[in-house]
Design a protein around this motif. Structure first.
Motif, PDB file in Angstrom:
ATOM      1  N   GLN A  20      89.299  18.203   7.081  1.00 29.65           N
ATOM      2  CA  GLN A  20      90.268  17.349   6.149  1.00 29.65           C
ATOM      3  C   GLN A  20      91.722  16.713   6.430  1.00 29.65           C
ATOM      4  O   GLN A  20      92.644  16.459   5.750  1.00 29.65           O
ATOM      5  N   GLU A  23      93.129  13.199   5.542  1.00 32.14           N
ATOM      6  CA  GLU A  23      93.520  13.231   3.877  1.00 32.14           C
ATOM      7  C   GLU A  23      94.518  14.121   3.824  1.00 32.14           C
ATOM      8  O   GLU A  23      95.509  13.921   2.975  1.00 32.14           O
ATOM      9  N   HIS A  27      98.434  12.968   2.383  1.00 28.62           N
ATOM     10  CA  HIS A  27      99.117  13.620   1.263  1.00 28.62           C
ATOM     11  C   HIS A  27     100.490  14.093   1.447  1.00 28.62           C
ATOM     12  O   HIS A  27     101.508  13.930   1.077  1.00 28.62           O
ATOM     13  N   TRP A  73      93.373  18.502  -6.139  1.00 24.00           N
ATOM     14  CA  TRP A  73      93.036  17.426  -6.223  1.00 24.00           C
ATOM     15  C   TRP A  73      92.989  16.940  -7.550  1.00 24.00           C
ATOM     16  O   TRP A  73      92.541  17.353  -8.485  1.00 24.00           O
ATOM     17  N   GLY A  76      90.685  12.985  -7.751  1.00 23.66           N
ATOM     18  CA  GLY A  76      89.899  12.693  -6.784  1.00 23.66           C
ATOM     19  C   GLY A  76      90.932  12.737  -5.450  1.00 23.66           C
ATOM     20  O   GLY A  76      90.399  12.436  -4.215  1.00 23.66           O
ATOM     21  N   THR A  77      92.362  12.670  -5.612  1.00 25.51           N
ATOM     22  CA  THR A  77      93.246  12.482  -4.782  1.00 25.51           C
ATOM     23  C   THR A  77      93.901  13.871  -4.554  1.00 25.51           C
ATOM     24  O   THR A  77      94.248  14.631  -5.271  1.00 25.51           O
ATOM     25  N   LEU A  78      94.030  14.106  -3.259  1.00 22.24           N
ATOM     26  CA  LEU A  78      94.868  15.542  -2.783  1.00 22.24           C
ATOM     27  C   LEU A  78      96.212  15.265  -3.119  1.00 22.24           C
ATOM     28  O   LEU A  78      96.842  14.595  -2.577  1.00 22.24           O
TER      29      LEU A  78
END
Ligand SMILES: CC(C)(COP(=O)(O)OP(=O)(O)OC[C@H]1O[C@@H](n2cnc3c(N)ncnc32)[C@H](O)[C@@H]1OP(=O)(O)O)[C@@H](O)C(=O)NCCC(=O)NCCS
Length: 185
Positions: A20, A23, A27, A73, A76-78
């Motif tokens: 990840q 992602e 973030h 999360w 759905g977003t880190l």
């Protein structure tokens, strides 16, 4: 799967792993403004390679049972995470670290995620002491330690040299019997 709900249907605690990295870097780029004034964590992940290295270091700690890293999360977003910077089963001592990006502050996500970590450390792993170290000026972080019912062990004067400034460190902790005795448990 592999997700723990964090108090509502929008927030989840999940493993955060090497695959990840992209992602995680995106973030970290959103989180820098909040994190950089206090700890070097985001500065360890400034491109894909360094982001991957940071996640790999924690994967190696997990494999050695000396640390762990989890992401939070939201929709759905880190947006943040919690970690065991130190996890020493021989002594029964561990230390938690936390961070968020600005959009996720002020919702209780870190307090609830840290509760899950402490539950796991105390009930599943038999750890005795969970520690929280923060600059004395980091009132948001110290507020979390208080919400967790931790006790202020003391201050280490000017031991934290960060970006050319010496900060006092506050050491907070909760011991296993105290955690188990918390009201409502
Ligand atoms: C430290 C840090 C994670 C704290 O974030 P936070 O959002 O204040 O902490 P929580 O997620 O536990 O949320 C608590 C806040 O949400 C509010 N809140 C809303 N709903 C809540 C709920 N259901 N439960 C608990 N708190 C709730 C609390 O009132 C509190 O806000 P306040 O400080 O304005 O009173 C964040 O400031 C940060 O990332 N700082 C930079 C990195 C850092 O310093 N890390 C720690 C190094 S020691």
């Amino acid at each position: 799967m592999f997700a723990i709900p964090l108090g509502d249907d929008k927030a989840e605690l999940r493993p955060l792993e090497v695959w990840q990295d992209e992602e995680f870097l995106a973030h970290m780029d959103r989180a820098r403004e909040l994190v950089d004034p206090w700890i070097p964590f985001a500065s360890f992940a400034t491109d894909r390679e360094s982001a991957r290295d940071l996640l790999r270091r924690y994967a190696e700690k997990q494999a050695a049972d000396t640390g762990r890293l989890y992401g939070i999360w939201l929709d759905g977003t880190l947006v943040g995470g919690v970690l065991f910077r130190i996890f020493d089963t021989a002594s029964g001592n561990c230390e938690i670290g936390v961070w968020l990006e600005p959009a996720a502050q002020g919702r209780g996500l870190i307090t609830r995620a840290a509760e899950r970590l402490i539950d796991w450390a105390v009930y599943e792993r038999g750890m005795h002491r969970v520690e929280w170290d923060a600059s004395a000026a980091n009132t948001k972080s110290i507020a979390v330690a208080k919400r967790l019912g931790m006790t202020r062990d003391g201050v280490i004067r000017q031991n934290y040299l960060y970006r050319g400034v010496r900060h006092d460190s506050e050491i907070w902790s909760v011991l296993a019997p105290e955690w188990k005795a918390r009201a409502g448990r």
